[in-house]
Each structure stands twice: as structure tokens, then as C-alpha cells.
Design a protein around this motif. Structure first.
Motif, PDB file in Angstrom:
ATOM      1  N   ASP A 109       6.547  -7.924   3.318  1.00 36.54           N
ATOM      2  CA  ASP A 109       5.407  -6.999   3.202  1.00 36.54           C
ATOM      3  C   ASP A 109       5.889  -5.559   3.103  1.00 36.54           C
ATOM      4  O   ASP A 109       5.276  -4.647   3.642  1.00 36.54           O
ATOM      5  CB  ASP A 109       4.451  -7.153   4.382  1.00 36.54           C
ATOM      6  N   ARG A 112       7.118  -3.786   6.484  1.00 35.21           N
ATOM      7  CA  ARG A 112       6.167  -3.201   7.431  1.00 35.21           C
ATOM      8  C   ARG A 112       6.146  -3.970   8.755  1.00 35.21           C
ATOM      9  O   ARG A 112       5.824  -3.394   9.798  1.00 35.21           O
ATOM     10  CB  ARG A 112       4.765  -3.176   6.829  1.00 35.21           C
ATOM     11  N   ASP A 271       5.652   3.226   7.887  1.00 34.39           N
ATOM     12  CA  ASP A 271       4.669   2.169   7.681  1.00 34.39           C
ATOM     13  C   ASP A 271       3.810   2.443   6.453  1.00 34.39           C
ATOM     14  O   ASP A 271       3.529   1.535   5.659  1.00 34.39           O
ATOM     15  CB  ASP A 271       3.785   2.062   8.928  1.00 34.39           C
ATOM     16  N   VAL A 272       3.418   3.697   6.252  1.00 37.48           N
ATOM     17  CA  VAL A 272       2.609   4.053   5.080  1.00 37.48           C
ATOM     18  C   VAL A 272       3.398   3.837   3.797  1.00 37.48           C
ATOM     19  O   VAL A 272       2.866   3.321   2.800  1.00 37.48           O
ATOM     20  CB  VAL A 272       2.141   5.521   5.195  1.00 37.48           C
ATOM     21  N   ARG A 273       4.666   4.191   3.799  1.00 38.71           N
ATOM     22  CA  ARG A 273       5.495   3.983   2.612  1.00 38.71           C
ATOM     23  C   ARG A 273       5.641   2.503   2.287  1.00 38.71           C
ATOM     24  O   ARG A 273       5.784   2.120   1.128  1.00 38.71           O
ATOM     25  CB  ARG A 273       6.866   4.618   2.825  1.00 38.71           C
ATOM     26  N   LYS A 275       3.480   0.313   2.274  1.00 45.96           N
ATOM     27  CA  LYS A 275       2.296  -0.244   1.601  1.00 45.96           C
ATOM     28  C   LYS A 275       2.440  -0.281   0.085  1.00 45.96           C
ATOM     29  O   LYS A 275       1.678  -0.983  -0.585  1.00 45.96           O
ATOM     30  CB  LYS A 275       1.056   0.582   1.972  1.00 45.96           C
ATOM     31  N   GLU A 279       3.613  -7.702  -1.586  1.00 44.55           N
ATOM     32  CA  GLU A 279       3.587  -8.670  -0.492  1.00 44.55           C
ATOM     33  C   GLU A 279       3.809 -10.058  -1.062  1.00 44.55           C
ATOM     34  O   GLU A 279       3.182 -10.449  -2.058  1.00 44.55           O
ATOM     35  CB  GLU A 279       2.245  -8.631   0.246  1.00 44.55           C
ATOM     36  N   PRO A 315      -0.183  -3.345  -4.914  1.00 44.56           N
ATOM     37  CA  PRO A 315      -1.173  -2.328  -5.288  1.00 44.56           C
ATOM     38  C   PRO A 315      -0.768  -1.613  -6.578  1.00 44.56           C
ATOM     39  O   PRO A 315       0.381  -1.235  -6.753  1.00 44.56           O
ATOM     40  CB  PRO A 315      -1.170  -1.372  -4.088  1.00 44.56           C
ATOM     41  N   ASP A 318      -4.785   2.689  -5.972  1.00 42.40           N
ATOM     42  CA  ASP A 318      -5.624   2.652  -4.767  1.00 42.40           C
ATOM     43  C   ASP A 318      -6.340   3.976  -4.525  1.00 42.40           C
ATOM     44  O   ASP A 318      -6.507   4.415  -3.390  1.00 42.40           O
ATOM     45  CB  ASP A 318      -4.776   2.297  -3.538  1.00 42.40           C
ATOM     46  N   ASN A 322      -2.699   6.086  -0.807  1.00 46.93           N
ATOM     47  CA  ASN A 322      -1.379   6.025  -0.178  1.00 46.93           C
ATOM     48  C   ASN A 322      -0.677   7.376  -0.235  1.00 46.93           C
ATOM     49  O   ASN A 322      -0.004   7.777   0.719  1.00 46.93           O
ATOM     50  CB  ASN A 322      -0.517   4.951  -0.857  1.00 46.93           C
ATOM     51  N   GLU A 325      -2.183   9.389   2.472  1.00 50.04           N
ATOM     52  CA  GLU A 325      -1.715   8.947   3.788  1.00 50.04           C
ATOM     53  C   GLU A 325      -0.282   9.421   4.055  1.00 50.04           C
ATOM     54  O   GLU A 325       0.056   9.778   5.184  1.00 50.04           O
ATOM     55  CB  GLU A 325      -1.803   7.423   3.884  1.00 50.04           C
TER      56      GLU A 325
END
Length: 435
Positions: A109, A112, A271-273, A275, A279, A315, A318, A322, A325
Motif C-alpha cells: 500500500d 503506508r 503517510d500522505v506521500r 497514498k 495498492e 489514484p 484525486d 494529495n 495534504e
């Protein structure tokens, strides 16, 4: 009679305190760490954070679900076919049973899950630091209140001695009056002065009662429990500012919390990076189905089997969330760094100020110790001259007042210096006793 009654009350209070259980400062701290409600609540919150720290909560482990269902029905049916046949059934029973088990596992993922586990560890660390801060504040409160009780007890003994001296002075004035060598004014003045000291003594006992109740509340026990404290306050005489500053930068709990907040903000950006990466996952399952029917084309049917597959998602667009964020996460890091620098500057200023005041208190203590010795000597001389009739009641009271003031200043300075030592211990992270 009133004076005798008040003296009896004072002596009774003193007797009760002597009979009460002795409590040292170390024992008070130990009891507070065991029973204090705020400390216990903070420790319970840590238990939740410990439970949250797991591989499954971070997303490493797969999700496995099982399901089963049994359905039954009773129906009346009538079926007419094109060739003229008729199939009619009343109270036809049918049933079906379905069962299955499925696995869903995301094995990649964007890393993450690793970040999530680090966040959970950091949350536990932050919780433990918050508990440590609560413990430090509780110990600071307990010690401050404990040494306030010591200070009050010392002042009680001081005024008890003053009341005894006032009683002796009243007796001397009464004897002089009886033989015609004194005046009624002198006797009345002696009684007024003694009553003033008794009033001070009663007020001190009220303060002790209130402080005792507050101490028991901090210790998490019965508010009316009686105890005695130490006779005097011993100072540590801390003098090395550089060592205190070094200890503060390494061990101050709020500084450590601010450093932890910086690390948490950095993990949030990581964690944001994560995304933006795809996945990848796998799915697998087993299903079983069994049906029976007294109407319809099939009387019974049964099926079972495995299913499996791979899943992938990524993604594409979006709404630039992102990107937003990531920008916010970078601002969060900058904010955490600024908060750390702000508190570090405040802590250094607080330590410098506390140390400066403490150093001056130590000098004042030495000065007041000399003043107290001088006041004692002066009062002894004045008291002897009063007994010989060479000094008036007003003059002996003035000498006594000077002694009381000098003694009160000395006791207060020792107490204030001890409070400053407690504050320096709190700032340098050394207030929690070693196990």
C-alpha cells in the motif's frame, strides 16, 4: 478561663498530631504515584495505546470473514406449461443453506502500513510522556504541599514558644501588680499580646488542617486521615547551572513531547506521500451452497468451490487533494519545529530565572540565619532584664516581636528555596524518584 481553654485546644491538637502516623516526603510521593486519580487515569489511557500497537491495526495482516445462512420456505404453487401440463403443489417446502469463507489482504500500500506502525509506536511514546508529565506535576504538587506543612508546623512551634513566653510575662506582671511594683496597664498589655499570639497559633492550625485535607486528596485517600511531617526542611544546595541546563535539554518532559510531535508530523507527511503509490492485494475464498425444493424444476442442488484473484488500484486524479495534504503536512512539520523552539527558549528562561532567584535565596538564608541568632541573643538579654525589672512590657514585647519576625523570615526563606529546588527538578526531568 478563655485563655486556658484555648491553650487546652492547642495542646490537644498537638497531641493528636503526635499520635498520628508519620509521613515522610518520599512516602507521600510513593502513595501519590499509587493512588492519585489523575495519574491512574493517565495510566489507563496508556493501556489503550498499548493495545492499539499491533501489526493488525497497522494493516499488515489480512482480513478473513466467514458467513453462513439457512433459509426455509413453505409455498403453494401452480404452474401451467405450453403443452397443457399443470404442476400444482400445496405447502411445498424448500430450503437453502449457504456458507463461505473469504480472505482479503493488501500486501502493498505504498509502505503506508510500515508508517502506520511507526505512528502507533509514536502515539504510545507520546502517551507515556504525557503520563510522565502528569506524574511530575503530581509529585511537584505533593512535595510543595508537604513542605508547606513542614513550614506551618515550624511556625506553630515558634508561636507555641511565644505563647509560653507570653504566659510567663503575664504571670510576672500579675505578681508585680500584687506586690504594688507594677501596673494594671502592663498586665492587660501582656494579656493582649499573649492573646494575639494565640490567635496566630489558631490560624496556623486552621491552615494545617486545610493543607492536610488537600494532601490527602492528592494522595487519593480519606480526607480526614491524620499524619505528621518532618521537623525541618533540608536543602540540596544546587549550584551548577550548566549541569542543570544540560539535564533539562535531555530530560525535560515537555521538550521530549515537542520532539515527539516533530517526529509525528514527519510520519504524517510520509503517510500522505504513500497514498500516491498503487495498492496491491489478493483475494481468496471458499463457498458452499445446498438447496432442496418440493416445487420447481430441481428437487435438490449442491455446489461448492474456491475463488481467488489479484486486485490493484492506483489514484490517477484525486482533485489534487494529495498535493494539498502534502503541503499541509509540511506546514505541520514547520509548526511542530516552531513550537519546540518556542518552548525550549521558555524553558531555558524559566530555568535561568529560577536558578537566579534560588541563588539569591541561599544568600538571604545565610543573612537571616545571622539575624535570627542576633534576635535570639537580644531577646535573651531583654527577657533577663525584664525579669529583673529593668525593662518595660512594651520593650520586652518589641524584642519578642523582632525574634518572631526574624524566625518567620528564616522559616519562609527555607520553604521558598525548597520550592525553587522542586521547580528546578521538574524543569530538568529529575523529580521522579528512581526505582
Amino acid at each position: 478561663m478563655v485563655i486556658r481553654f484555648l491553650l487546652a485546644v492547642i495542646l490537644l491538637v498537638g497531641f493528636i498530631q503526635v499520635e498520628a502516623q508519620h509521613l515522610s516526603a518520599e512516602q507521600a510521593v510513593a502513595i501519590a504515584l499509587e493512588n492519585n486519580y489523575s495519574v491512574r487515569l493517565s495510566k489507563l489511557n496508556n493501556e489503550v495505546l498499548k493495545n492499539n500497537l499491533s501489526a493488525g491495526n497497522a494493516g499488515f495482516l489480512p482480513v478473513i470473514d466467514a458467513s453462513a445462512a439457512q433459509n426455509n420456505s413453505i409455498q403453494n404453487t401452480r404452474q401451467e406449461y405450453l403443452d397443457g401440463r399443470v404442476n400444482e403443489k400445496d405447502n411445498a417446502k424448500s430450503s437453502s443453506f449457504n456458507a463461505g469463507i473469504g480472505l482479503d489482504w493488501t500486501f502493498f500500500d505504498g509502505l503506508r502500513m510500515f508508517t502506520g506502525y511507526d505512528i502507533l509506536k509514536k502515539q504510545l511514546q507520546a502517551g507515556q510522556l504525557q503520563t510522565r508529565l502528569e506524574v511530575e506535576n503530581t509529585i511537584s504538587e505533593v512535595l510543595s504541599l508537604y513542605y508547606q506543612l513542614v513550614e506551618l508546623q515550624q511556625k506553630v512551634r515558634m508561636f507555641e514558644e511565644s505563647v509560653k513566653l507570653g504566659k510567663a510575662r503575664t504571670n510576672i506582671a500579675d505578681e508585680k501588680l500584687s506586690i504594688g511594683a507594677g501596673s494594671r496597664l502592663e498586665l492587660l498589655q501582656a494579656r493582649v499580646d499573649m492573646n494575639a499570639d494565640i490567635s496566630q497559633l489558631l490560624d496556623l492550625n486552621d491552615q494545617i488542617t486545610e493543607a492536610t485535607i488537600q494532601m490527602n486528596l492528592l494522595l487519593g485517600r480519606n480526607a480526614g486521615e491524620l499524619f505528621t511531617v518532618e521537623d525541618s526542611i533540608k536543602l540540596a544546595n544546587t549550584t551548577d547551572l550548566s549541569m542543570l541546563k544540560s539535564a533539562m535539554e535531555q530530560n525535560n518532559t515537555t521538550i521530549l513531547i515537542n520532539r515527539s510531535n516533530i517526529e509525528m508530523a514527519q510520519l504524517n507527511l510520509r503517510d500522505v506521500r504513500g497514498k500516491i503509490f498503487p495498492e496491491l492485494g489478493v483475494t481468496a475464498g471458499y463457498s458452499f451452497n445446498n438447496q432442496t425444493s418440493e416445487s420447481g424444476f430441481l428437487r435438490s442442488g449442491r455446489s461448492d468451490g474456491l475463488n481467488y484473484g489479484l486486485t490493484a488500484s492506483m489514484p490517477i486524479l484525486d482533485r489534487f487533494n494529495n498535493r494539498r495534504e502534502r503541503q499541509n503536512a509540511k506546514v505541520g512539520i514547520e509548526s511542530a519545529n516552531l513550537q519546540y523552539e518556542t518552548y525550549l527558549a521558555e524553558a531555558n528562561a524559566a530555568l535561568l530565572s529560577t536558578y537566579s532567584v534560588y541563588s539569591n535565596k541561599l544568600k538571604n538564608i545565610e543573612l537571616e540565619r545571622e539575624n535570627l541568632q542576633t534576635a535570639n541573643t537580644n531577646f535573651d538579654i531583654a527577657n533577663e532584664r525584664y525579669r529583673l525589672g529593668e525593662l518595660s512590657g512594651i520593650e520586652i514585647r518589641e524584642a519578642q516581636q523582632n525574634l518572631l519576625i526574624a524566625h518567620d523570615r528564616y522559616i519562609t526563606l527555607i520553604y521558598q528555596a525548597r520550592l525553587l529546588e522542586i521547580e528546578m527538578l521538574r524543569l530538568t526531568g529529575g523529580i521522579i524518584p528512581e526505582k
